[in-house]
Design a protein around this motif. Structure first.
Motif, PDB file in Angstrom:
ATOM      1  N   LEU A 138      -1.092  -0.749  -4.441  1.00 47.83           N
ATOM      2  CA  LEU A 138      -2.039   0.363  -4.468  1.00 47.83           C
ATOM      3  C   LEU A 138      -1.237   1.645  -4.305  1.00 47.83           C
ATOM      4  O   LEU A 138      -0.363   1.732  -3.452  1.00 47.83           O
TER       5      LEU A 138
ATOM      6  N   GLN B 268      -7.346   5.852  -6.760  1.00 47.90           N
ATOM      7  CA  GLN B 268      -6.256   4.921  -6.503  1.00 47.90           C
ATOM      8  C   GLN B 268      -5.847   4.217  -7.786  1.00 47.90           C
ATOM      9  O   GLN B 268      -6.660   4.013  -8.678  1.00 47.90           O
TER      10      GLN B 268
ATOM     11  N   SER C 128      -0.179   4.171  -0.848  1.00 48.17           N
ATOM     12  CA  SER C 128      -1.090   5.319  -0.807  1.00 48.17           C
ATOM     13  C   SER C 128      -0.463   6.439   0.000  1.00 48.17           C
ATOM     14  O   SER C 128       0.105   6.207   1.075  1.00 48.17           O
TER      15      SER C 128
ATOM     16  N   THR D   6      -1.567   6.235  -4.814  1.00 52.70           N
ATOM     17  CA  THR D   6      -2.433   7.389  -5.066  1.00 52.70           C
ATOM     18  C   THR D   6      -1.738   8.441  -5.913  1.00 52.70           C
ATOM     19  O   THR D   6      -2.395   9.365  -6.390  1.00 52.70           O
TER      20      THR D   6
ATOM     21  N   ASP E   2       0.861  -1.176   0.000  1.00 56.35           N
ATOM     22  CA  ASP E   2       0.000   0.000   0.000  1.00 56.35           C
ATOM     23  C   ASP E   2       0.899   1.227   0.000  1.00 56.35           C
ATOM     24  O   ASP E   2       1.445   1.617   1.028  1.00 56.35           O
TER      25      ASP E   2
END
Length: 79
Positions: free
Chosen positions: A41, A71, A14, A43, A12
Motif C-alpha cells: 500500500l 491509496q 503510506s 500513498t 504499508d
C-alpha cells in the motif's frame, strides 16, 4: 482450479514519498522466497509509475495494481 496463495508479507508505505516506497519494495522482495507474494500500500502517486517499471525489469510478476481512493495497491509475486 488453482488456489491463490495469500500474500506472505504486507508493506504499508503510506506517507512515504518517492523513492522510498520503491526502495522498501526492493528490500522486502530481497528477503522473500521465489513464489511468495508481497502486498503493498502506498500513498505517493509516483509509486504507480515506479513500482510497475521496476517489476518490468525483473523476474518478479505484478499480479495486481489498483488505485483505491487516495491509496495505491500492488500485489507482487517474487520471481
Amino acid at each position: 482450479m488453482s488456489c491463490k496463495a495469500p500474500p506472505k508479507q504486507h508493506l504499508d508505505a503510506s506517507g512515504l514519498r518517492c523513492p522510498l516506497p520503491l526502495l522498501k519494495v526492493k528490500q522486502c522482495l530481497a528477503g522473500m522466497q521465489q513464489g511468495e507474494r508481497l502486498e503493498v500500500l502506498a500513498t505517493d502517486a509516483g509509486a504507480m509509475r515506479d513500482i510497475p517499471a521496476f517489476i518490468d525489469l525483473t523476474s518478479h510478476t505484478l499480479l495486481q495494481c489498483d488505485q483505491r481512493d487516495q491509496q495505491y495497491y500492488f500485489l507482487i509475486e517474487k520471481g
